[in-house]
Write a protein that holds these residues in place. Structure first.
Motif, PDB file in Angstrom:
ATOM      1  N   UNK A  22       0.832  -1.198   0.000  1.00  0.00           N
ATOM      2  CA  UNK A  22       0.000   0.000   0.000  1.00  0.00           C
ATOM      3  C   UNK A  22       0.870   1.253   0.000  1.00  0.00           C
ATOM      4  N   UNK A  23       0.326   2.396  -0.440  1.00  0.00           N
ATOM      5  CA  UNK A  23       1.126   3.627  -0.433  1.00  0.00           C
ATOM      6  C   UNK A  23       1.504   4.023   0.984  1.00  0.00           C
ATOM      7  N   UNK A  24       2.724   4.501   1.194  1.00  0.00           N
ATOM      8  CA  UNK A  24       3.145   4.870   2.552  1.00  0.00           C
ATOM      9  C   UNK A  24       2.388   6.081   3.068  1.00  0.00           C
ATOM     10  N   UNK A  25       2.188   6.089   4.369  1.00  0.00           N
ATOM     11  CA  UNK A  25       1.548   7.219   5.049  1.00  0.00           C
ATOM     12  C   UNK A  25       2.626   8.061   5.716  1.00  0.00           C
ATOM     13  N   UNK A  26       2.543   9.373   5.530  1.00  0.00           N
ATOM     14  CA  UNK A  26       3.502  10.302   6.136  1.00  0.00           C
ATOM     15  C   UNK A  26       2.757  11.130   7.180  1.00  0.00           C
ATOM     16  N   UNK A  27       3.161  11.073   8.439  1.00  0.00           N
ATOM     17  CA  UNK A  27       2.434  11.815   9.470  1.00  0.00           C
ATOM     18  C   UNK A  27       2.641  13.318   9.363  1.00  0.00           C
ATOM     19  N   UNK A  28       1.559  14.054   9.578  1.00  0.00           N
ATOM     20  CA  UNK A  28       1.651  15.507   9.682  1.00  0.00           C
ATOM     21  C   UNK A  28       2.206  15.868  11.060  1.00  0.00           C
ATOM     22  N   UNK A  29       2.574  17.132  11.222  1.00  0.00           N
ATOM     23  CA  UNK A  29       3.089  17.569  12.518  1.00  0.00           C
ATOM     24  C   UNK A  29       2.073  17.337  13.628  1.00  0.00           C
ATOM     25  N   UNK A  30       0.822  17.602  13.327  1.00  0.00           N
ATOM     26  CA  UNK A  30      -0.259  17.356  14.269  1.00  0.00           C
ATOM     27  C   UNK A  30      -1.264  16.416  13.615  1.00  0.00           C
ATOM     28  N   UNK A  31      -1.402  15.223  14.166  1.00  0.00           N
ATOM     29  CA  UNK A  31      -2.384  14.290  13.624  1.00  0.00           C
ATOM     30  C   UNK A  31      -3.129  13.637  14.781  1.00  0.00           C
ATOM     31  N   UNK A  32      -4.296  13.117  14.463  1.00  0.00           N
ATOM     32  CA  UNK A  32      -5.115  12.442  15.458  1.00  0.00           C
ATOM     33  C   UNK A  32      -4.614  11.010  15.607  1.00  0.00           C
ATOM     34  N   UNK A 101     -15.336   8.527  16.800  1.00  0.00           N
ATOM     35  CA  UNK A 101     -15.501   9.832  16.169  1.00  0.00           C
ATOM     36  C   UNK A 101     -14.834  10.871  17.072  1.00  0.00           C
ATOM     37  N   UNK A 102     -13.956  11.688  16.491  1.00  0.00           N
ATOM     38  CA  UNK A 102     -13.510  11.701  15.105  1.00  0.00           C
ATOM     39  C   UNK A 102     -12.659  10.475  14.783  1.00  0.00           C
ATOM     40  N   UNK A 103     -12.467  10.236  13.498  1.00  0.00           N
ATOM     41  CA  UNK A 103     -11.683   9.090  13.060  1.00  0.00           C
ATOM     42  C   UNK A 103     -10.200   9.421  13.194  1.00  0.00           C
ATOM     43  N   UNK A 104      -9.388   8.516  13.744  1.00  0.00           N
ATOM     44  CA  UNK A 104      -7.955   8.804  13.882  1.00  0.00           C
ATOM     45  C   UNK A 104      -7.240   8.787  12.534  1.00  0.00           C
ATOM     46  N   UNK A 105      -6.118   9.483  12.482  1.00  0.00           N
ATOM     47  CA  UNK A 105      -5.253   9.434  11.298  1.00  0.00           C
ATOM     48  C   UNK A 105      -4.360   8.199  11.317  1.00  0.00           C
ATOM     49  N   UNK A 106      -4.054   7.710  12.521  1.00  0.00           N
ATOM     50  CA  UNK A 106      -3.203   6.534  12.692  1.00  0.00           C
ATOM     51  C   UNK A 106      -3.628   5.861  13.988  1.00  0.00           C
ATOM     52  N   UNK A 107      -3.498   4.542  14.033  1.00  0.00           N
ATOM     53  CA  UNK A 107      -3.976   3.774  15.180  1.00  0.00           C
ATOM     54  C   UNK A 107      -2.844   2.965  15.795  1.00  0.00           C
ATOM     55  N   UNK A 108      -2.722   3.020  17.123  1.00  0.00           N
ATOM     56  CA  UNK A 108      -1.800   2.183  17.885  1.00  0.00           C
ATOM     57  C   UNK A 108      -2.569   1.007  18.473  1.00  0.00           C
ATOM     58  N   UNK A 109      -1.973  -0.176  18.440  1.00  0.00           N
ATOM     59  CA  UNK A 109      -2.610  -1.335  19.053  1.00  0.00           C
ATOM     60  C   UNK A 109      -1.559  -2.324  19.526  1.00  0.00           C
ATOM     61  N   UNK A 110      -2.002  -3.221  20.405  1.00  0.00           N
ATOM     62  CA  UNK A 110      -1.135  -4.254  20.967  1.00  0.00           C
ATOM     63  C   UNK A 110      -1.112  -5.431  20.008  1.00  0.00           C
ATOM     64  N   UNK A 111      -0.224  -5.383  19.033  1.00  0.00           N
ATOM     65  CA  UNK A 111      -0.129  -6.446  18.041  1.00  0.00           C
ATOM     66  C   UNK A 111       1.097  -6.220  17.174  1.00  0.00           C
ATOM     67  N   UNK A 112       1.515  -7.245  16.467  1.00  0.00           N
ATOM     68  CA  UNK A 112       2.711  -7.152  15.650  1.00  0.00           C
ATOM     69  C   UNK A 112       2.366  -6.852  14.196  1.00  0.00           C
ATOM     70  N   UNK A 113       3.411  -6.521  13.439  1.00  0.00           N
ATOM     71  CA  UNK A 113       3.260  -6.295  12.011  1.00  0.00           C
ATOM     72  C   UNK A 113       4.004  -7.351  11.229  1.00  0.00           C
ATOM     73  N   UNK A 114       5.273  -7.065  10.881  1.00  0.00           N
ATOM     74  CA  UNK A 114       6.107  -8.018  10.148  1.00  0.00           C
ATOM     75  C   UNK A 114       6.803  -9.019  11.063  1.00  0.00           C
TER      76      UNK A 114
END
Length: 222
Positions: A22-32, A101-114
């Motif tokens: 998927x296309x990479x996400x770049x965080x803004x200085x202030x994001x939800x 609501x509001x919808x977050x820009x990025x989500x943290x969770x207790x789980x792995x990726x790669x």
């Protein structure tokens, strides 16, 4: 993408996720920044089973303030098996995050990726289902290995599976165990560390995840 109903279906989905670009996400200085957590009854031990009572919570934070919160009681979809956590928690986590609501820009969770036998852990899978950038934060790696970083806040050291770095140790507070930061859906290692570091609020655990964990436990009750 939906949640697989069987182990074989989940394994196939994880292999597909590992190949996704998927296309990479770049965080803004202030994001939800959101955090999501599921807890189970006190005293529950072992692998559990399908139908176990569970309590899900998710929060959204904006520059240190909680601006959204959702609590959902529910049930586990399966017992726990290493590498197959999505079968147990995926549907409930999706439900509680979709209600935010509001919808977050990025989500943290207790789980792995790669850091996963098939390179397709829960953080990656939930993000793909939601179409939401994700970062996993865990207390220990699942299958990767690497030495702890120096006891200095912000210190990092790589976690590898074979020759591939799949996650990183991150020291968030002096004198405490480091956390494992996992790139998830649409996030790379640098972005994942930035999101976690910005969310610490002086504590060991990122604040959105800590708030979600606390809310889930309060919903569960004593």
């Amino acid at each position: 993408m939906t949640w697989p109903a069987t182990e074989s279906e989940l394994v196939s989905a994880q292999h597909a996720l590992a190949q996704a670009t998927p296309p990479p996400w770049i965080p803004a200085d202030n994001c939800l920044v959101g955090g999501a957590w599921v807890c189970f009854p006190r005293g529950l031990s072992g692998t559990g089973s399908a139908g176990d009572r569970a309590w899900g919570a998710a929060v959204v934070m904006d520059q240190g303030r909680v601006v959204g919160r959702c609590l959902v009681p529910g049930h586990a979809s399966a017992s726990y098996a290493p590498g197959l956590l999505a079968l147990r928690l995926g549907p409930l986590l999706e439900d509680v995050v979709r209600r935010l609501a509001p919808h977050p820009d990025v989500l943290l969770l207790d789980g792995t990726g790669r850091d996963h036998p098939r390179r397709g852990g829960l953080a990656l899978h939930l993000g793909a289902v939601l179409g939401l950038p994700t970062v996993g934060v865990t207390h220990r790696p699942l299958t990767a290995a690497g030495d702890w970083p120096a006891d200095v806040p912000g210190a990092m050291s790589p976690l590898f599976i074979g020759p591939d770095q799949v996650a990183t140790w991150l020291r968030t507070r002096r004198g405490t165990r480091p956390l494992v930061v996992h790139p998830g859906w649409r996030t790379d290692l640098t972005t994942a560390v930035v999101v976690v570091s910005r969310s610490l609020a002086g504590r060991r655990t990122p604040e959105p995840l800590r708030r979600a964990r606390r809310a889930a436990r309060l919903l569960r009750g004593p």
